[in-house]
Design a protein around this motif. Structure first.
Motif, PDB file in Angstrom:
ATOM      1  N   VAL A 188       0.839  -1.205   0.000  1.00  0.00           N
ATOM      2  CA  VAL A 188       0.000   0.000   0.000  1.00  0.00           C
ATOM      3  C   VAL A 188       0.871   1.250   0.000  1.00  0.00           C
ATOM      4  O   VAL A 188       0.625   2.206  -0.740  1.00  0.00           O
ATOM      5  N   ALA A 189       1.916   1.243   0.823  1.00  0.00           N
ATOM      6  CA  ALA A 189       2.812   2.398   0.917  1.00  0.00           C
ATOM      7  C   ALA A 189       3.551   2.655  -0.391  1.00  0.00           C
ATOM      8  O   ALA A 189       3.938   3.795  -0.676  1.00  0.00           O
ATOM      9  N   LEU A 190       3.724   1.607  -1.203  1.00  0.00           N
ATOM     10  CA  LEU A 190       4.443   1.736  -2.471  1.00  0.00           C
ATOM     11  C   LEU A 190       3.518   2.012  -3.657  1.00  0.00           C
ATOM     12  O   LEU A 190       3.991   2.201  -4.776  1.00  0.00           O
ATOM     13  N   ALA A 191       2.216   2.046  -3.410  1.00  0.00           N
ATOM     14  CA  ALA A 191       1.232   2.094  -4.495  1.00  0.00           C
ATOM     15  C   ALA A 191       1.462   3.250  -5.460  1.00  0.00           C
ATOM     16  O   ALA A 191       1.354   3.082  -6.677  1.00  0.00           O
ATOM     17  N   ASN A 192       1.753   4.432  -4.934  1.00  0.00           N
ATOM     18  CA  ASN A 192       1.901   5.614  -5.789  1.00  0.00           C
ATOM     19  C   ASN A 192       3.364   5.936  -6.117  1.00  0.00           C
ATOM     20  O   ASN A 192       3.705   7.087  -6.395  1.00  0.00           O
ATOM     21  N   GLN A 193       4.210   4.922  -6.047  1.00  0.00           N
ATOM     22  CA  GLN A 193       5.623   5.037  -6.443  1.00  0.00           C
ATOM     23  C   GLN A 193       6.364   6.166  -5.711  1.00  0.00           C
ATOM     24  O   GLN A 193       6.929   7.062  -6.335  1.00  0.00           O
ATOM     25  N   PRO A 194       6.387   6.121  -4.385  1.00  0.00           N
ATOM     26  CA  PRO A 194       7.090   7.165  -3.623  1.00  0.00           C
ATOM     27  C   PRO A 194       8.602   7.067  -3.829  1.00  0.00           C
ATOM     28  O   PRO A 194       9.121   6.015  -4.231  1.00  0.00           O
ATOM     29  N   ILE A 195       9.289   8.158  -3.534  1.00  0.00           N
ATOM     30  CA  ILE A 195      10.752   8.147  -3.605  1.00  0.00           C
ATOM     31  C   ILE A 195      11.377   7.905  -2.232  1.00  0.00           C
ATOM     32  O   ILE A 195      12.585   7.700  -2.115  1.00  0.00           O
ATOM     33  N   LEU A 196      10.542   7.931  -1.182  1.00  0.00           N
ATOM     34  CA  LEU A 196      11.022   7.718   0.183  1.00  0.00           C
ATOM     35  C   LEU A 196       9.992   6.902   0.941  1.00  0.00           C
ATOM     36  O   LEU A 196       8.806   7.240   0.954  1.00  0.00           O
ATOM     37  N   LEU A 197      10.439   5.804   1.571  1.00  0.00           N
ATOM     38  CA  LEU A 197       9.556   4.973   2.389  1.00  0.00           C
ATOM     39  C   LEU A 197       9.937   5.151   3.857  1.00  0.00           C
ATOM     40  O   LEU A 197      11.095   4.975   4.229  1.00  0.00           O
ATOM     41  N   LEU A 198       8.945   5.502   4.676  1.00  0.00           N
ATOM     42  CA  LEU A 198       9.141   5.675   6.109  1.00  0.00           C
ATOM     43  C   LEU A 198       8.413   4.558   6.836  1.00  0.00           C
ATOM     44  O   LEU A 198       7.257   4.253   6.519  1.00  0.00           O
ATOM     45  N   ALA A 199       9.056   3.937   7.810  1.00  0.00           N
ATOM     46  CA  ALA A 199       8.446   2.835   8.554  1.00  0.00           C
ATOM     47  C   ALA A 199       8.696   3.039  10.039  1.00  0.00           C
ATOM     48  O   ALA A 199       9.842   3.059  10.486  1.00  0.00           O
ATOM     49  N   ASP A 200       7.610   3.211  10.799  1.00  0.00           N
ATOM     50  CA  ASP A 200       7.711   3.455  12.240  1.00  0.00           C
ATOM     51  C   ASP A 200       7.488   2.149  12.986  1.00  0.00           C
ATOM     52  O   ASP A 200       6.356   1.678  13.106  1.00  0.00           O
ATOM     53  N   GLU A 201       8.568   1.538  13.475  1.00  0.00           N
ATOM     54  CA  GLU A 201       8.523   0.257  14.181  1.00  0.00           C
ATOM     55  C   GLU A 201       7.714  -0.790  13.394  1.00  0.00           C
ATOM     56  O   GLU A 201       6.754  -1.363  13.919  1.00  0.00           O
ATOM     57  N   PRO A 202       8.080  -1.060  12.154  1.00  0.00           N
ATOM     58  CA  PRO A 202       7.277  -1.982  11.340  1.00  0.00           C
ATOM     59  C   PRO A 202       7.271  -3.414  11.851  1.00  0.00           C
ATOM     60  O   PRO A 202       6.418  -4.208  11.451  1.00  0.00           O
ATOM     61  N   THR A 203       8.212  -3.758  12.738  1.00  0.00           N
ATOM     62  CA  THR A 203       8.261  -5.124  13.280  1.00  0.00           C
ATOM     63  C   THR A 203       7.896  -5.160  14.757  1.00  0.00           C
ATOM     64  O   THR A 203       8.057  -6.187  15.406  1.00  0.00           O
ATOM     65  N   GLY A 204       7.400  -4.050  15.288  1.00  0.00           N
ATOM     66  CA  GLY A 204       7.166  -3.942  16.726  1.00  0.00           C
ATOM     67  C   GLY A 204       6.155  -4.920  17.281  1.00  0.00           C
ATOM     68  O   GLY A 204       6.216  -5.284  18.463  1.00  0.00           O
ATOM     69  N   GLU A 205       5.186  -5.358  16.474  1.00  0.00           N
ATOM     70  CA  GLU A 205       4.156  -6.269  16.953  1.00  0.00           C
ATOM     71  C   GLU A 205       4.352  -7.691  16.441  1.00  0.00           C
ATOM     72  O   GLU A 205       3.445  -8.519  16.527  1.00  0.00           O
ATOM     73  N   LEU A 206       5.548  -7.983  15.912  1.00  0.00           N
ATOM     74  CA  LEU A 206       5.798  -9.284  15.300  1.00  0.00           C
ATOM     75  C   LEU A 206       6.821 -10.082  16.099  1.00  0.00           C
ATOM     76  O   LEU A 206       7.666  -9.512  16.802  1.00  0.00           O
ATOM     77  N   ASP A 207       6.768 -11.411  15.985  1.00  0.00           N
ATOM     78  CA  ASP A 207       7.788 -12.247  16.613  1.00  0.00           C
ATOM     79  C   ASP A 207       9.098 -12.105  15.846  1.00  0.00           C
ATOM     80  O   ASP A 207       9.134 -11.561  14.735  1.00  0.00           O
ATOM     81  N   SER A 208      10.175 -12.605  16.435  1.00  0.00           N
ATOM     82  CA  SER A 208      11.508 -12.365  15.880  1.00  0.00           C
ATOM     83  C   SER A 208      11.678 -12.961  14.486  1.00  0.00           C
ATOM     84  O   SER A 208      12.313 -12.357  13.612  1.00  0.00           O
ATOM     85  N   ILE A 209      11.114 -14.133  14.251  1.00  0.00           N
ATOM     86  CA  ILE A 209      11.261 -14.773  12.937  1.00  0.00           C
ATOM     87  C   ILE A 209      10.524 -13.966  11.872  1.00  0.00           C
ATOM     88  O   ILE A 209      11.061 -13.675  10.796  1.00  0.00           O
ATOM     89  N   THR A 210       9.279 -13.574  12.179  1.00  0.00           N
ATOM     90  CA  THR A 210       8.500 -12.783  11.223  1.00  0.00           C
ATOM     91  C   THR A 210       9.138 -11.416  11.013  1.00  0.00           C
ATOM     92  O   THR A 210       9.134 -10.884   9.893  1.00  0.00           O
ATOM     93  N   ALA A 211       9.692 -10.849  12.084  1.00  0.00           N
ATOM     94  CA  ALA A 211      10.354  -9.546  11.977  1.00  0.00           C
ATOM     95  C   ALA A 211      11.510  -9.605  10.990  1.00  0.00           C
ATOM     96  O   ALA A 211      11.686  -8.709  10.159  1.00  0.00           O
ATOM     97  N   ARG A 212      12.296 -10.679  11.045  1.00  0.00           N
ATOM     98  CA  ARG A 212      13.415 -10.833  10.107  1.00  0.00           C
ATOM     99  C   ARG A 212      12.904 -10.942   8.671  1.00  0.00           C
ATOM    100  O   ARG A 212      13.535 -10.439   7.744  1.00  0.00           O
ATOM    101  N   GLU A 213      11.761 -11.616   8.504  1.00  0.00           N
ATOM    102  CA  GLU A 213      11.185 -11.740   7.161  1.00  0.00           C
ATOM    103  C   GLU A 213      10.748 -10.386   6.613  1.00  0.00           C
ATOM    104  O   GLU A 213      10.929 -10.099   5.422  1.00  0.00           O
ATOM    105  N   ILE A 214      10.175  -9.543   7.475  1.00  0.00           N
ATOM    106  CA  ILE A 214       9.736  -8.208   7.044  1.00  0.00           C
ATOM    107  C   ILE A 214      10.943  -7.350   6.671  1.00  0.00           C
ATOM    108  O   ILE A 214      10.928  -6.637   5.660  1.00  0.00           O
ATOM    109  N   ILE A 215      12.004  -7.409   7.469  1.00  0.00           N
ATOM    110  CA  ILE A 215      13.200  -6.632   7.162  1.00  0.00           C
ATOM    111  C   ILE A 215      13.842  -7.140   5.883  1.00  0.00           C
ATOM    112  O   ILE A 215      14.332  -6.353   5.052  1.00  0.00           O
ATOM    113  N   ALA A 216      13.832  -8.450   5.680  1.00  0.00           N
ATOM    114  CA  ALA A 216      14.358  -9.011   4.426  1.00  0.00           C
ATOM    115  C   ALA A 216      13.526  -8.524   3.243  1.00  0.00           C
ATOM    116  O   ALA A 216      14.066  -8.231   2.168  1.00  0.00           O
ATOM    117  N   CYS A 217      12.217  -8.405   3.436  1.00  0.00           N
ATOM    118  CA  CYS A 217      11.335  -7.890   2.390  1.00  0.00           C
ATOM    119  C   CYS A 217      11.675  -6.436   2.066  1.00  0.00           C
ATOM    120  O   CYS A 217      11.770  -6.052   0.893  1.00  0.00           O
TER     121      CYS A 217
END
Length: 378
Positions: free
Chosen positions: A160-189
């Motif tokens: 959704v954040a990439l929908a309009n082709q932004p030049i800057l992506l901001l993420a405020d604690e994007p893994t804060g509610e996730l377990d460690s394994i899922t958090a690593r997957e999000i950061i890898a993404c």
């Protein structure tokens, strides 16, 4: 070629409520090059989210300068600010409920910002399909958020954040509610998106594992950028040392000095903030003697050395107020947070170029210029 995509200079933000004023940012400086992926870390209340909100066009600074590409964020009117939020930046929140509409499918959530921006149906469909594939959810397009796991919801939020082709992506604690394994997957993404699209990403995190995966990590203390941690191109051996300081220790945020180098920011007039561990190991009691060596600057507790200017490059120079250093002793003030201002002579003699590596050697602190080729002193 544009040097920096994001530039903040002496950024100040003051919140006023009734008779109370809270200073969230106190002269913060920041530079982010196009295509970088950086993390912001710091204690609660240090100013991380305030900075992200200013860069996201959600808040305005009280003073200083903040710019993203050609946008001066201190001068935008409301119409320009709305356009900036819609087209220039993408934002991923920690809470999945703020990223997605629960009654819409994953595809419809990604479609929505494009439709609001006037994109046609065919274009929306194609873009949405590409984005869901990019975040690894090509087969989840018809599912609603309640049918997705937390990690899958965050992946849709990124799309959704990439929908309009932004030049800057901001993420405020994007893994804060996730377990460690899922958090690593999000950061890898996010890293995959950074590399595939060349997209500049700034994220806020408290997770050291997340900070270890980005290009640079900036620690914010008391509303100012304090230290910078950079991944080394080649890890150091455990035997490596810097003038007696071992490389087997860790940076202020807990990353190994074998894989990361840490430096502090020095502004154009010599103001810097020493790392917390440095002022805990060397007790300066509010003042320090400065000794200028040939290739670095040393900070000593008052009285620990006989005369800090005896071996200086030009010990006969006058003190700032004009008194001879042959007859008067000059020291610098260090506040409780470790902030100080280096003498003009130190800045003129040592090419810090805005950053210095800090080493605690026995009972004093050394400041060394950063060499970009190897992220360590020569």
């Amino acid at each position: 070629m544009q040097k920096n995509l994001v530039t903040c200079e002496n950024l100040i933000k003051i919140y006023k409520t009734d008779d109370l004023e809270v200073v969230a940012l106190q002269g913060l400086d920041l530079e982010v090059a196009p295509g970088e992926m950086i993390a912001l870390v710091g204690a609660s209340g240090s100013g991380k989210t305030t900075l992200l909100n200013i860069l996201g066009g959600l808040d305005t600074p009280s003073a200083g300068r903040a710019g993203v590409a050609e946008y001066d964020l201190t001068r935008l009117n409301e119409e320009q600010r709305t356009r900036y939020r819609n087209l220039v930046i993408g934002y991923v929140w920690q809470q999945s409920g703020r990223n997605l509409l629960p009654d819409l499918t994953a595809a419809a959530n990604v479609d929505l910002p494009q439709v609001l921006n006037g994109a046609g149906k065919a274009r929306c469909t194609k873009r949405t399909r590409e984005l869901l594939a990019l975040v690894g959810l090509a087969d989840m397009a018809k599912k609603k958020p309640s049918q997705l796991s937390g990690g899958e919801q965050q992946r849709v939020a990124i799309a959704v954040a990439l929908a309009n082709q932004p030049i800057l992506l901001l993420a405020d604690e994007p893994t804060g509610e996730l377990d460690s394994i899922t958090a690593r997957e999000i950061i890898a993404c996010l890293r995959h998106i950074n590399e595939q699209l060349g997209l500049t990403i700034i994220l806020v995190t408290h997770d050291v594992a997340v900070a270890s995966e980005v290009d640079r990590t900036l620690a914010i203390r008391d509303g100012r950028t304090s230290t910078e941690t950079i991944r080394r191109n080649k890890p150091l051996s455990s035997e490596t040392s810097f003038n007696g300081a071992s490389a087997t220790g860790s940076t202020g945020i807990g990353l190994s000095l074998q894989t990361h180098s840490e430096s502090i920011f020095i502004d154009r007039i010599g103001i810097l903030q020493l790392p917390k561990d440095a002022i805990e190991r060397v007790i300066l009691d509010g003042r320090a003697d400065v000794q200028i060596a040939n290739d670095h600057v040393e900070l000593w507790p008052i009285g620990a050395i006989d005369d800090p200017w005896d071996d200086a490059p030009s010990p006969g120079k006058s003190a700032v107020i004009g008194l001879s250093l042959h007859t008067h002793r000059e020291s610098i003030l260090v506040d409780h947070a470790g902030r100080l201002q280096l003498p003009k002579e130190a800045l003129e003699h040592i090419p810090f170029h805005g950053r210095a590596e800090v080493q605690v050697i026995d009972n004093h602190i050394e400041l060394w210029p950063i060499f970009k080729n190897n992220n360590q002193k020569g």
